[in-house]
Scaffold this motif. Structure first.
Motif, PDB file in Angstrom:
ATOM      1  N   GLY A 692       0.791  -1.224   0.000  1.00  0.00           N
ATOM      2  CA  GLY A 692       0.000   0.000   0.000  1.00  0.00           C
ATOM      3  C   GLY A 692       0.820   1.268   0.000  1.00  0.00           C
ATOM      4  N   SER A 693       2.014   1.229   0.607  1.00  0.00           N
ATOM      5  CA  SER A 693       2.826   2.442   0.668  1.00  0.00           C
ATOM      6  C   SER A 693       3.305   2.873  -0.712  1.00  0.00           C
ATOM      7  CB  SER A 693       4.034   2.227   1.592  1.00  0.00           C
ATOM      8  OG  SER A 693       4.962   1.323   1.008  1.00  0.00           O
ATOM      9  N   ASN A 694       3.411   1.920  -1.648  1.00  0.00           N
ATOM     10  CA  ASN A 694       3.855   2.264  -3.002  1.00  0.00           C
ATOM     11  C   ASN A 694       2.869   3.197  -3.704  1.00  0.00           C
ATOM     12  OD1 ASN A 694       4.949  -1.154  -3.416  1.00  0.00           O
ATOM     13  ND2 ASN A 694       6.122   0.581  -2.660  1.00  0.00           N
ATOM     14  N   LEU A 695       1.587   3.062  -3.386  1.00  0.00           N
ATOM     15  CA  LEU A 695       0.576   3.903  -4.031  1.00  0.00           C
ATOM     16  C   LEU A 695       0.814   5.367  -3.696  1.00  0.00           C
ATOM     17  CD1 LEU A 695      -2.583   1.701  -3.362  1.00  0.00           C
ATOM     18  CD2 LEU A 695      -1.101   1.701  -5.368  1.00  0.00           C
ATOM     19  N   ASN A 696       1.177   5.629  -2.449  1.00  0.00           N
ATOM     20  CA  ASN A 696       1.456   7.006  -2.043  1.00  0.00           C
ATOM     21  C   ASN A 696       2.825   7.455  -2.548  1.00  0.00           C
ATOM     22  OD1 ASN A 696       1.017   9.472  -0.542  1.00  0.00           O
ATOM     23  ND2 ASN A 696       2.492   8.693   0.951  1.00  0.00           N
ATOM     24  N   ALA A 697       3.829   6.589  -2.446  1.00  0.00           N
ATOM     25  CA  ALA A 697       5.189   6.966  -2.844  1.00  0.00           C
ATOM     26  C   ALA A 697       5.264   7.339  -4.321  1.00  0.00           C
ATOM     27  CB  ALA A 697       6.154   5.820  -2.539  1.00  0.00           C
ATOM     28  N   PHE A 698       4.502   6.628  -5.162  1.00  0.00           N
ATOM     29  CA  PHE A 698       4.539   6.896  -6.598  1.00  0.00           C
ATOM     30  C   PHE A 698       3.383   7.803  -7.043  1.00  0.00           C
ATOM     31  CE2 PHE A 698       7.216   3.190  -6.217  1.00  0.00           C
ATOM     32  CZ  PHE A 698       8.210   3.406  -7.171  1.00  0.00           C
ATOM     33  N   ASN A 699       2.716   8.420  -6.053  1.00  0.00           N
ATOM     34  CA  ASN A 699       1.657   9.401  -6.338  1.00  0.00           C
ATOM     35  C   ASN A 699       0.573   8.822  -7.257  1.00  0.00           C
ATOM     36  OD1 ASN A 699       0.462  11.935  -6.013  1.00  0.00           O
ATOM     37  ND2 ASN A 699       1.348  12.716  -7.924  1.00  0.00           N
ATOM     38  N   ILE A 700       0.127   7.619  -6.942  1.00  0.00           N
ATOM     39  CA  ILE A 700      -0.929   6.971  -7.724  1.00  0.00           C
ATOM     40  C   ILE A 700      -2.276   7.438  -7.182  1.00  0.00           C
ATOM     41  CG2 ILE A 700      -2.013   4.765  -8.299  1.00  0.00           C
ATOM     42  CD1 ILE A 700       0.837   3.540  -8.147  1.00  0.00           C
ATOM     43  N   GLU A 701      -3.020   8.126  -8.021  1.00  0.00           N
ATOM     44  CA  GLU A 701      -4.330   8.640  -7.623  1.00  0.00           C
ATOM     45  C   GLU A 701      -5.253   8.620  -8.835  1.00  0.00           C
ATOM     46  OE1 GLU A 701      -6.351  12.497  -5.383  1.00  0.00           O
ATOM     47  OE2 GLU A 701      -4.343  12.667  -6.243  1.00  0.00           O
ATOM     48  N   TRP A 702      -6.400   7.980  -8.669  1.00  0.00           N
ATOM     49  CA  TRP A 702      -7.374   7.896  -9.757  1.00  0.00           C
ATOM     50  C   TRP A 702      -8.468   8.917  -9.528  1.00  0.00           C
ATOM     51  CZ3 TRP A 702      -6.102   3.103  -7.177  1.00  0.00           C
ATOM     52  CH2 TRP A 702      -5.112   2.377  -7.839  1.00  0.00           C
ATOM     53  N   ILE A 703      -8.640   9.825 -10.504  1.00  0.00           N
ATOM     54  CA  ILE A 703      -9.643  10.886 -10.384  1.00  0.00           C
ATOM     55  C   ILE A 703     -10.897  10.515 -11.161  1.00  0.00           C
ATOM     56  CG2 ILE A 703     -10.111  13.330 -10.720  1.00  0.00           C
ATOM     57  CD1 ILE A 703      -7.928  12.758  -8.676  1.00  0.00           C
ATOM     58  N   GLU A 704     -10.726  10.248 -12.431  1.00  0.00           N
ATOM     59  CA  GLU A 704     -11.858   9.899 -13.290  1.00  0.00           C
ATOM     60  C   GLU A 704     -11.335   9.190 -14.531  1.00  0.00           C
ATOM     61  OE1 GLU A 704     -15.525  12.125 -15.627  1.00  0.00           O
ATOM     62  OE2 GLU A 704     -14.369  13.210 -14.136  1.00  0.00           O
ATOM     63  N   PRO A 705     -11.747   7.963 -14.782  1.00  0.00           N
ATOM     64  CA  PRO A 705     -12.700   7.159 -14.008  1.00  0.00           C
ATOM     65  C   PRO A 705     -12.072   6.577 -12.749  1.00  0.00           C
ATOM     66  CG  PRO A 705     -11.839   5.881 -15.828  1.00  0.00           C
ATOM     67  CD  PRO A 705     -11.267   7.267 -15.989  1.00  0.00           C
ATOM     68  N   LYS A 706     -12.922   6.054 -11.883  1.00  0.00           N
ATOM     69  CA  LYS A 706     -12.488   5.377 -10.672  1.00  0.00           C
ATOM     70  C   LYS A 706     -12.477   3.876 -10.938  1.00  0.00           C
ATOM     71  CE  LYS A 706     -12.821   9.167  -8.049  1.00  0.00           C
ATOM     72  NZ  LYS A 706     -11.697   9.760  -7.339  1.00  0.00           N
ATOM     73  N   PRO A 707     -11.322   3.234 -10.980  1.00  0.00           N
ATOM     74  CA  PRO A 707     -11.284   1.814 -11.351  1.00  0.00           C
ATOM     75  C   PRO A 707     -11.693   0.889 -10.202  1.00  0.00           C
ATOM     76  CG  PRO A 707      -9.080   2.573 -10.855  1.00  0.00           C
ATOM     77  CD  PRO A 707      -9.971   3.786 -10.749  1.00  0.00           C
ATOM     78  N   LEU A 708     -12.203  -0.265 -10.567  1.00  0.00           N
ATOM     79  CA  LEU A 708     -12.405  -1.349  -9.614  1.00  0.00           C
ATOM     80  C   LEU A 708     -11.122  -2.157  -9.553  1.00  0.00           C
ATOM     81  CD1 LEU A 708     -14.267  -3.173  -7.835  1.00  0.00           C
ATOM     82  CD2 LEU A 708     -14.812  -4.410  -9.938  1.00  0.00           C
ATOM     83  N   VAL A 709     -10.675  -2.489  -8.345  1.00  0.00           N
ATOM     84  CA  VAL A 709      -9.463  -3.296  -8.159  1.00  0.00           C
ATOM     85  C   VAL A 709      -9.889  -4.706  -7.750  1.00  0.00           C
ATOM     86  CG1 VAL A 709      -7.319  -3.566  -6.860  1.00  0.00           C
ATOM     87  CG2 VAL A 709      -8.117  -1.275  -7.492  1.00  0.00           C
ATOM     88  N   PHE A 710      -9.420  -5.697  -8.490  1.00  0.00           N
ATOM     89  CA  PHE A 710      -9.749  -7.103  -8.223  1.00  0.00           C
ATOM     90  C   PHE A 710      -8.438  -7.810  -7.886  1.00  0.00           C
ATOM     91  CE2 PHE A 710     -12.892 -10.573  -9.668  1.00  0.00           C
ATOM     92  CZ  PHE A 710     -12.282 -11.546  -8.896  1.00  0.00           C
TER      93      PHE A 710
END
Length: 805
Positions: A692-710
């Motif tokens: 989970g920390s990688n999402l913040n470290a690499f500035n991963i942010e979904w604005i539009e569209p919002k994806p479903l994660v499976f």
């Protein structure tokens, strides 16, 4: 600009009675998220259509909006324009709309503007002047979206009409309001924005306490309650009020449309603030102006008010403080269509001395449904059957708050306090039945210990397949009924309440299990079994109606058992369990379940696709069925855009894609030495871990569209749902619409079969994700496999995709 000037300007703006929403026009160039979203919410609630249109158009010029966001505001301004009665005002709005209208829509706006100005000129007797607005005379109406590098919009002369100069060029005199705001320092201006939005926002939930004999005289938030006294706990919706005890005023979300009916229920804690049974649920109706009117008072006999208007806009709940001193609690929940949208923990200090104390009365939102639902879609949304909120009480116990209803049935409302250790044991026992069904042992799966997947193949003899299924369903039902009985046993005082809940849940419906951002427990609701069952009986029989449906050519979702008609859903004629087990008794097979998490940011319940699904696929290469599984997924739709990788950094780069609709992990997983859950991609030999920390470290942010994660993590070790929820929360905080995970370790045949069926329904048939998961569970069950119950959707069950056009 001097500090004194900034203070004087704020005093001038806020000192007037009733802050004018037009201030948003001048603040619009400086708004960024999340303040921009708050401003848009306020703009939609402005009652005057002319004022609403101008504010919406000013906000639409923000550089922080997507093209779709801008278009939505311009479209809303056009709707407001049709409500304007004054022709000059309508023309002014149309001209501003034209500046922001995309090329394909400009013709209709131009035609409407020509017609309006033609009529205006005809009324003035100058009808021959309309030629100025025909042919090639429109070049000066170039949309701002087509201009490059334009600065933040400055105030036009017609916008400044009525804005009186407040200070000099050096000291502010002679400057318009917009110029003075522009001259403020960034910190001062941000403070101005925050205060203005708080004062302007409508749909704000206000709460507090008042003496029972003076219910219209709210107590100051610093005033403790007296021991053993009766009070009113009150709640209203509108603009923020001075004596509200909310620590951070929150609003009813935009996705709840005007005229929506909201149910408000309060729940007690054992030995704390007492509530009055039968006077613990009230009903409000949202109005167009952002306020709410009372449809049903919790206590219709309540008349202890001198201001009758209070009864029309404020819910009054009779409560009683404990006899002893201390800090005590109650819970207040707001529901829309039985969906929990907000939950508050209310705390009150009880003291004899009556001395004021900071924070003596306070209310804090500790769960808020984060999903922004399209209003038009939600109006046709099937109401939920039941909502369950699972909350830690911070003292080693958890509270389960139940609220449900269906047509022509009384509201079901109750709560249960259960020790955390007891709930954990019950959940683990239920999951152990899944372990035994999956690999034959009631202990966690470990690599290299020879534990194999029991449902790898069907037996050639149909009776052997049925016998294996029957044994596992009986084992699961025993554990599932113990879980159910332990929960309802905490709050059911009479059998009539048990029967009431059974009637409510008999037919299939949507069920929300609301969980907080970082819970210590996850309720395995799919495993709950609620048909009467003697767990100590020596033998059971499998429901004959289910067995017949299993052998038929019809899908199980059409079978009577899964539509409230199982012959074994009730006790026998003597009032005893009848000795049968049916899979329709499991909530995971009968109902559409969702576990939406509470997070600060918002995400959409509708994933809009302009040119087919864009899938980011993240894989481990040492999985045996990888190639065949990938082919099957690609064949779900011919227009899938495929972004595939088995390399960690490449996957992280793919995750940053602004057009992802579905992010699919087919990989391994585990837990680090520091108890951090991770996903392992690549060949399994290195450290290709993603956490989970990688999402913040690499500035991963979904604005539009919002994806479903499976997350289909095969052969995942030592990762229980309570650990996995932290990884789920990280994905949701990054802007995903939700996450699908699993209750236990899974094997490739199950992972492939479930995902291919579920995503086929979700992407091709456009079923809601809750329905797609249920259909995948029932398809596996039709194949004599009960293990679809391992999948958990951390998402509102109505999430769905939509092909744009």
């Amino acid at each position: 600009m001097t500090d004194q000037f900034a203070m004087d300007l704020k005093d001038t703006i806020f000192g007037e009675k009733g802050l004018n929403p037009d201030l948003l026009i001048h603040l619009a160039p400086y708004l960024t998220e999340p303040l921009l979203s708050r401003a848009i919410s306020i703009a939609y609630a402005v009652s005057d259509p002319y004022q609403r249109a101008l504010i919406l158009l000013a906000l639409a010029e923000s550089a922080h909006l997507s093209d779709a966001g801008k278009k939505a505001l311009v479209d809303a301004a056009r709707e407001a324009e049709h409500e304007i009665s004054s022709q000059p005002e309508r023309i002014k709005v149309l001209k501003k709309i034209l500046l922001l209208t995309a090329s394909q829509d400009r013709i209709s706006v131009q035609a409407e503007l020509v017609q309006e100005e033609k009529w205006e000129l005809m009324l003035k007797g100058i009808s021959n002047s309309v030629d100025d607005f025909k042919g090639g005379g429109w070049t000066h109406y170039t949309p701002k979206a087509e201009q490059k590098g334009h600065p933040p919009p400055t105030m036009r002369k017609d916008e400044a009409d009525g804005c009186k100069p407040l200070a000099s060029k050096d000291d502010g005199i002679g400057m318009s309001l917009a110029e003075q705001i522009a001259a403020m320092g960034e910190e001062e201006r941000n403070d101005l924005v925050r205060v203005a939005l708080t004062r302007l926002q409508t749909r704000t939930v206000n709460t507090g306490f008042a003496p029972s004999q003076q219910a219209d005289k709210p107590l100051d938030p610093q005033t403790p309650l007296e021991p053993g006294q009766t009070y009113c706990f009150w709640l209203d919706i509108g603009r923020p009020t001075l004596k509200s005890i909310e620590t951070a005023p929150a609003t009813i979300p935009d996705y709840v449309p005007p005229k929506a009916r909201l149910m408000v229920a309060i729940f007690p804690f054992d030995g704390e603030i007492e509530i009055t049974e039968g006077a613990d649920v009230g009903e409000l109706e949202l109005q167009d102006d952002g306020t709410a009117r009372v449809l049903h008072q919790p206590d219709p006999s309540m008349r202890a008010v001198s201001d009758v208007d209070i009864l029309n806009r404020r819910l009054l709940f009779p409560v009683k403080s404990p006899a002893q001193e201390g800090t005590f609690r109650l819970r207040c929940n707001i529901y829309y269509e039985q969906i929990l949208i907000q939950s508050r923990l209310v705390r009150a200090i009880v003291a004899n001395n009556g001395l004021q104390k900071e924070g003596a009365l306070r209310s804090e939102v500790d769960y808020a449904l984060s999903h922004t639902l399209w209003a038009d879609h939600l109006r046709g949304f099937a109401p939920h059957r039941l909502s369950i909120l699972l909350n830690s009480n911070g003292d080693g116990t958890h509270t389960l708050s139940f609220f449900g209803a269906k047509e022509q049935e009384p509201i079901f409302k109750n709560s249960a306090v259960i020790p955390a250790t007891e709930l954990k044991n019950l959940a683990e026992n239920a999951r152990k039945a899944l372990w035994k069904a999956s690999w034959g042992e009631e202990k966690p799966w470990k690599e290299g210990e020879g534990q194999t997947y029991r449902y790898l193949d069907r037996f050639s003899d149909e009776n052997l397949s049925l016998k294996r299924l029957e044994e596992d369903l009986i084992s699961l039902a025993r554990r599932g009924y113990l879980l159910y009985d332990a929960i309802i046993g905490k709050f059911i005082k009479t059998h009539s309440k048990t029967n009431e809940l059974a009637r409510l849940m008999l037919n299939p419906g949507m069920v929300q299990i609301a969980i907080r951002d970082s819970p210590t427990q996850i309720l395995p609701a799919a495993l709950i079994y609620d048909y009467p069952l003697d767990t100590k009986a020596g033998s059971y029989k499998l429901c004959e109606a289910f067995s017949a449906a299993l052998r038929s050519n019809s899908p199980l979702y059409k079978a009577p058992c899964f539509n409230g008609l199982c012959p074994h859903s009730k006790r026998d004629e003597k009032g005893n369990p009848d000795g049968y087990v049916c899979p329709s008794g499991f909530w995971g097979f009968r109902h559409i379940l969702g576990f939406p998490t509470s997070v600060p940011d918002e995400s959409a319940s509708e994933i809009v696709m302009d040119d087919g699904p864009h899938m980011v696929v993240c894989v481990a290469t040492n999985l045996d069925r990888l190639d065949g599984h990938m082919r099957a997924l690609r064949e779900i739709r011919t227009d899938i855009s495929w972004h595939y990788s088995d390399k960690r950094l490449e996957i992280i780069n793919n995750l940053k894609s602004p057009k992802s609709h579905l992010i699919y992990f087919y990989c391994h997983g585990g837990v680090s030495a520091n108890n951090i859950p991770y996903l392992q991609v690549g060949d399994g030999k290195g450290n290709d871990f993603i956490d989970g920390s990688n999402l913040n470290a690499f500035n991963i942010e979904w604005i539009e569209p919002k994806p479903l994660v499976f997350i289909n993590g095969c052969h995942t070790t030592a990762l229980d749902p309570e650990m996995a929820i932290n990884l789920v929360a990280d994905f949701v905080r990054s802007g995903s619409a939700g996450v699908i995970g699993t209750e236990t370790t899974i094997f490739e045949p199950l992972a492939c079969s479930f995902a291919e069926t579920c995503l086929g329904h979700f992407l091709k048939d456009k079923s809601s994700i809750g329905d797609a998961i249920r259909m995948a569970r029932l398809k596996l069950l039709k194949e004599y496999n009960p293990l679809g119950l391992v999948y958990t959707p951390f998402v509102l069950p109505d999430l769905h995709v939509k092909d744009n056009g």
